[in-house]
Write a protein that holds these residues in place. Structure first.
Motif, PDB file in Angstrom:
ATOM      1  N   SER A 150      -3.274   1.860  -3.534  1.00 33.59           N
ATOM      2  CA  SER A 150      -3.373   3.155  -2.840  1.00 33.59           C
ATOM      3  C   SER A 150      -2.192   4.065  -3.175  1.00 33.59           C
ATOM      4  O   SER A 150      -1.618   4.701  -2.305  1.00 33.59           O
ATOM      5  N   TRP A 151      -1.818   4.065  -4.418  1.00 38.13           N
ATOM      6  CA  TRP A 151      -0.700   4.904  -4.867  1.00 38.13           C
ATOM      7  C   TRP A 151      -1.206   6.341  -4.996  1.00 38.13           C
ATOM      8  O   TRP A 151      -2.204   6.580  -5.673  1.00 38.13           O
ATOM      9  N   PRO A 152      -0.563   7.292  -4.347  1.00 39.71           N
ATOM     10  CA  PRO A 152      -1.131   8.651  -4.285  1.00 39.71           C
ATOM     11  C   PRO A 152      -0.917   9.449  -5.565  1.00 39.71           C
ATOM     12  O   PRO A 152      -0.299  10.509  -5.556  1.00 39.71           O
TER      13      PRO A 152
ATOM     14  N   MET B  22       0.821  -1.207   0.000  1.00 37.78           N
ATOM     15  CA  MET B  22       0.000   0.000   0.000  1.00 37.78           C
ATOM     16  C   MET B  22       0.851   1.251   0.000  1.00 37.78           C
ATOM     17  O   MET B  22       1.904   1.296   0.636  1.00 37.78           O
ATOM     18  N   GLY B  23       0.351   2.300  -0.704  1.00 38.61           N
ATOM     19  CA  GLY B  23       0.958   3.617  -0.593  1.00 38.61           C
ATOM     20  C   GLY B  23       2.299   3.724  -1.278  1.00 38.61           C
ATOM     21  O   GLY B  23       2.737   2.827  -2.001  1.00 38.61           O
TER      22      GLY B  23
ATOM     23  N   HIS C 242       8.154   0.470  -2.467  1.00 40.68           N
ATOM     24  CA  HIS C 242       6.701   0.555  -2.629  1.00 40.68           C
ATOM     25  C   HIS C 242       6.303   0.494  -4.094  1.00 40.68           C
ATOM     26  O   HIS C 242       5.190   0.092  -4.412  1.00 40.68           O
TER      27      HIS C 242
END
Lengths: 281, 338, 316
Positions: C263-265, C165-166, C181
């Protein structure tokens, strides 16, 4: 379309192990979707005692987080996924062939206008439009079919236009024109029959992309709404139980992959079969 | 006694097609001696280009060599490994092709393409190879070679490209240069220039040349010896004088009648050979020219023998069988009758 | 050369016009009062009325369109209905995350696709080709979100090797952390691009190998691998530029699914949030932004192509 082309397709199909597998897979899936009730379970019947049962004798695909039989849900989900795929393909092919034939046959400013329109539609990223439209419209099965079709007709229109332009220069079409047949008569009798191969190939590939789009849309939660399942929305809910029940994610994804793969393989086989000079092994 | 450079014995090549085996070359034997210039003449489909490709081992599936032996400098080429072939091709045997417009890679500079060959076979470094390339271009008559080397193929005319191809073929001083219709795709004036280049090459270098062409006129200008092919077989073989003044085979005679003679004037009538070449999917067992031959008779449906008329002058024809005098008399009669 | 660039620029003008009309129409059709998209929390009612007047909402639609266009040109894409931040600012803030992810995915895909496509094309119908062909079939047929879930299950849940995530571990500020990530989302996206690229490169390799100059290279003693990697590769790489131009549109839209799963911003998840929250100005902003990227990406690819391909240079 003559018989030898169909024979080529048949030869190509049987010469290719993948092709036979694709036909088998699609036959089984279609039968499964049609006769989904034979699974013996109601896809929406919850059973609190049987939550997240792993695959086994009673539930071949296990049960989901509400204790619903996962095989039954997959079969009924396949019904919607395949239905959306076929229906969108038919709508998209209808739009695409109409615009492609008109553009290719009449040419001139009409062709220019239609093709510029097509460029604009193509220059807006299609998945974004998909999301947008699904926000504006209510996410019912009918609307989703229309939305997906609206995003897919362009490719059909392009190939149909190109093919129409070649066919209309053929001797028999020129002769029909010279002998005073009406445009609609010529299109109906001479152009459309010649378009059958490109239409079939385009339609096959379109089913694959329609199923893929529907799955993505449902996965994001904008597709067919609960309690009805499609393979995409099943994956969406499976995400939350990935650690406890990975099989929930495995089955629907595998079904999407196999279905889309089979249609893509068939599309290529049809293309090669219809166009023997293209690739000969 | 000159040194034998290349000898081909009973070469047979066929191509698998949907309708069966296309027997493009059906038993061809000839030789080329060091330093000589041999013309291989025939219509398209006669098997001349396929023969040349077979000598370079460039026959690729669906084609294959079904029989025969090829010797180069006495050693057999059949059964060489791909690696051994690579050290031969472009180095000891080089080839120039028909269409200079498609012979060069359009997205690489001429210099890159030339130096690549020079460096591969002669082990020169980049600078030395570039200097060598410039020297070669000058040798084939290209001005300002240093600038030209930095240009792309599309900046060259057809004739210039063919000069580049010849330079590339000559870059390793090959012992044998096979030129497959090197002037066919060019304009008449450019053709003459390229032919002059070959003549020059013949005079000034040790390289033996096999010039493949459908044009007897080209042969007359450049070659010392001629091989006439038809239907995948050699019909006649001899010196330029033999072929032009004492042709024995009706096909050779027909070919000679169908070319305009230099200075022949406008009264001369060209007589094309009637009919079409044989279907090599199902070739006739006898003489391939039988169908079109004005002198064909019963025995022509069997494969004719090869008859030697004089040293090195052979033809494959039933008419020539028997005493050589008869054949010679016949030929005399034909030529004087015109 | 300059002529070519000018001509290409002129070609994009009608496209830009139509795209802007489409976006404007959709904004007009959107439910709710468009003024709201320019409202910030501390505004008074007369401020709002003034904006309504400034925006020309009391004027006919075509004048509204031109006013809207002028604002867009100034970089004013409006304000989010949810957090009242300027739309363009939010997009630009998210851009590096998306561009980094897509850039590395495309780079990875091209690096793998070129050798795979060349090998498949050169060994047509042999086992290597069949294997590569099958992999690329799977690549165009696999739902990327499913692949993402499988990879998360394997590498994050079972093996505990990679985060799922993220973009950053909270409190950690290092490039290595971001890279770690990025591995899973980048691999998923790359696999998606890879399949299409491989199929394209394979077929253009097959086409090139039939060219006469390739046959002639053999006659000059070239190895098959030399021909493939020195001569054919350059031909095959040129059209890849065009493919890259077309991928520019995916830069934003194609990342939506993958960014959501991981959930990659980036812009994709911004768009997803906006769609969920019915945040029309943000949705429109992203649509317009990615359309512009696609149009200019294609244009840049065409122009770049003419620089790289020696055959075009002379004509231009």
């Amino acid at each position: 379309m003559n018989r030898s082309k169909w024979k080529n397709v048949k030869d190509e199909l049987f010469a290719n192990g993948l092709g036979v597998a694709a036909v088998l897979i699609l036959t089984v899936f279609t039968l499964g979707a049609v006769f989904a009730f034979l699974s013996g379970y109601d896809p929406n019947a919850m059973d609190a005692m049987a939550r997240l049962t792993p695959p086994g004798a009673g539930h071949w695909f296990g049960t989901d987080d509400y204790g619903r039989d996962y095989l039954a849900r997959a079969l009924y989900g396949g019904r919607i996924s395949l239905l959306v795929g076929f229906a969108s393909m038919i709508v998209a092919t209808g739009i695409g062939v109409t615009i492609g034939v008109i553009s290719g046959y009449f040419g001139g400013w009409l062709d220019n206008l239609l093709m510029r329109m097509l460029d604009v539609v193509l220059s807006i990223p299609s998945f974004l439009i998909l999301l947008l439209l699904s926000v504006y419209l209510k996410p019912s099965v009918g609307n989703i079919i229309i939305i997906i079709a609206l995003l897919m007709w362009m490719n059909v229109a392009r190939v149909v236009r190109a093919e129409t332009m070649t066919i209309k220069e053929r001797e028999y079409v020129l002769y029909a024109k010279a002998s005073g047949q009406s445009a609609s008569g010529i299109i109906w009798r001479h152009i459309l029959p010649g378009l059958v191969p490109v239409i079939i190939v385009g339609a096959t590939n379109n089913i694959a992309s329609a199923i893929m789009m529907e799955s993505s849309l449902s996965f994001l939660g904008f597709g067919v709404q609960p309690p009805n399942a499609t393979w995409g929305s099943m994956l969406n809910s499976a995400q939350g139980y990935i650690a406890q029940a990975p099989y929930l994610a495995l089955f629907p994804g595998l079904l999407i992959l196999l279905t889309v793969l089979s249609f893509n393989v068939l599309g290529d086989i049809l293309r090669v079969g219809f166009e023997p000079k293209l690739t000969r092994r | 006694m000159t040194k034998r450079l290349l000898s081909v014995e009973n070469l047979q090549v066929s191509f698998a097609t949907r309708d069966g085996e296309n027997q493009a070359v059906r038993g061809v034997s000839f030789h080329i001696d060091a330093g000589e210039t041999v013309g291989i003449v025939g219509e398209s489909g006669s098997g001349k280009s396929v023969t040349a490709k077979a000598v370079m081992s460039l026959i690729t599936p669906p084609g294959r060599i079904t029989a025969g032996n090829i010797r180069f400098r006495g050693g057999s080429l059949t059964g060489l490994s791909e690696k051994e072939w690579r050290s031969l091709r472009g180095n000891r045997i080089a080839m120039v092709f028909q269409d200079p417009m498609t012979s060069l890679n359009p997205v690489k500079k001429i210099g890159q393409q030339l130096t690549e060959v020079i460096r591969r076979h002669r082990g020169l470094n980049k600078e030395a190879a570039f200097a060598e390339a410039a020297k070669l271009l000058r040798q084939v008559g290209i001005q300002q070679p240093e600038q030209r080397l930095k240009q792309y193929p599309h900046e060259f005319s057809g004739g210039m490209r063919q000069r580049v191809m010849i330079a590339m073929a000559l870059s390793c001083q090959p012992e044998l240069l096979i030129a497959d219709e090197p002037t066919t795709a060019l304009d008449a004036t450019i053709q003459a220039q390229i032919l002059d280049l070959f003549k020059e090459l013949k005079e000034n270098s040790e390289t033996a040349i096999a010039l493949i062409t459908h044009d007897l006129g080209v042969v007359a200008q450049v070659c010392t010896r001629v091989i006439v092919m038809y239907g995948g077989l050699i019909m006649e073989e001899g010196t330029v004088e033999d072929i032009f003044y004492r042709p024995q085979h009706p096909y050779t005679q027909g070919l000679l009648r169908s070319i305009p003679k230099r200075g022949g004037g406008s009264r001369e009538r060209l007589i094309p050979i009637e009919g079409t070449p044989p279907d090599l999917l199902d070739p006739p067992p006898g003489c391939p020219f039988m169908e079109r031959c004005p002198h064909a008779f019963g025995r022509c449906s069997e494969r004719p023998p090869v008859v030697e008329h004089a040293a090195g002058h052979r033809s494959m024809c039933w008419l020539a069988e028997g005493t050589q005098n008869q054949a010679a008399a016949y030929a005399e009669g034909r030529t004087s009758g015109e | 050369m300059r002529q070519l660039i000018v001509r290409r620029l002129l070609q994009t003008l009608p496209m830009l016009f139509f795209v802007s009309v489409v976006c404007f129409t959709m904004i007009k059709l959107a439910p709710g009062d468009p003024v709201l998209s320019f409202v910030t929390p501390n505004m008074h009612a007369d401020d709002i009325e003034r904006i309504r007047h400034n925006l020309g909402l009391d004027k006919p639609a075509y004048i509204q369109y031109f006013i809207w266009l002028k604002e867009m040109a100034k970089g004013n894409f409006g304000y989010s209905l949810v957090n009242h931040q300027p739309v363009l600012g939010q997009i630009l803030e998210r851009l590096p995350a998306t561009a980094g992810l897509m850039g590395s995915a495309i780079a990875l895909a091209v690096m793998l696709a070129v050798p795979l496509g060349l090998i498949a094309g050169a060994n047509r119908n042999r086992w290597a080709d069949k294997l590569i062909n099958f992999i690329s079939y799977v690549g165009i047929s696999i739902p990327l979100f499913w692949l993402a879930i499988l990879l998360i299950y394997l590498f994050a849940i079972k093996l505990h090797l990679l985060p799922s995530m993220g973009m950053r571990t909270i409190g950690v500020e290092s490039a290595a952390d971001v890279l770690k990530h990025g591995i899973l989302p980048c691999s998923v996206l790359a696999f998606g691009f890879l399949a299409g690229y491989v199929r394209y490169i394979r077929s253009s390799t097959i086409g090139q190998l039939k060219e006469e100059y390739v046959q002639i290279q053999y006659a000059f003693g070239s190895k098959k691998s030399t021909i493939l990697f020195r001569h054919v590769m350059k031909h095959v790489l040129l059209p890849v530029i065009t493919l890259l131009g077309m991928s520019m549109g995916d830069l934003v839209a194609g990342a939506i699914v993958t960014e959501t799963v991981f959930s990659w911003p980036g812009i994709g998840s911004l768009g997803m949030t906006a769609v969920k929250g019915m945040d029309y100005p943000v949705i429109m902003g992203i649509t317009l932004f990615s359309s512009l990227m696609l149009i200019f990406g294609n244009m840049a690819a065409d122009i770049l192509y003419s620089f790289v391909d020696p055959r075009i240079k002379l004509k231009g």
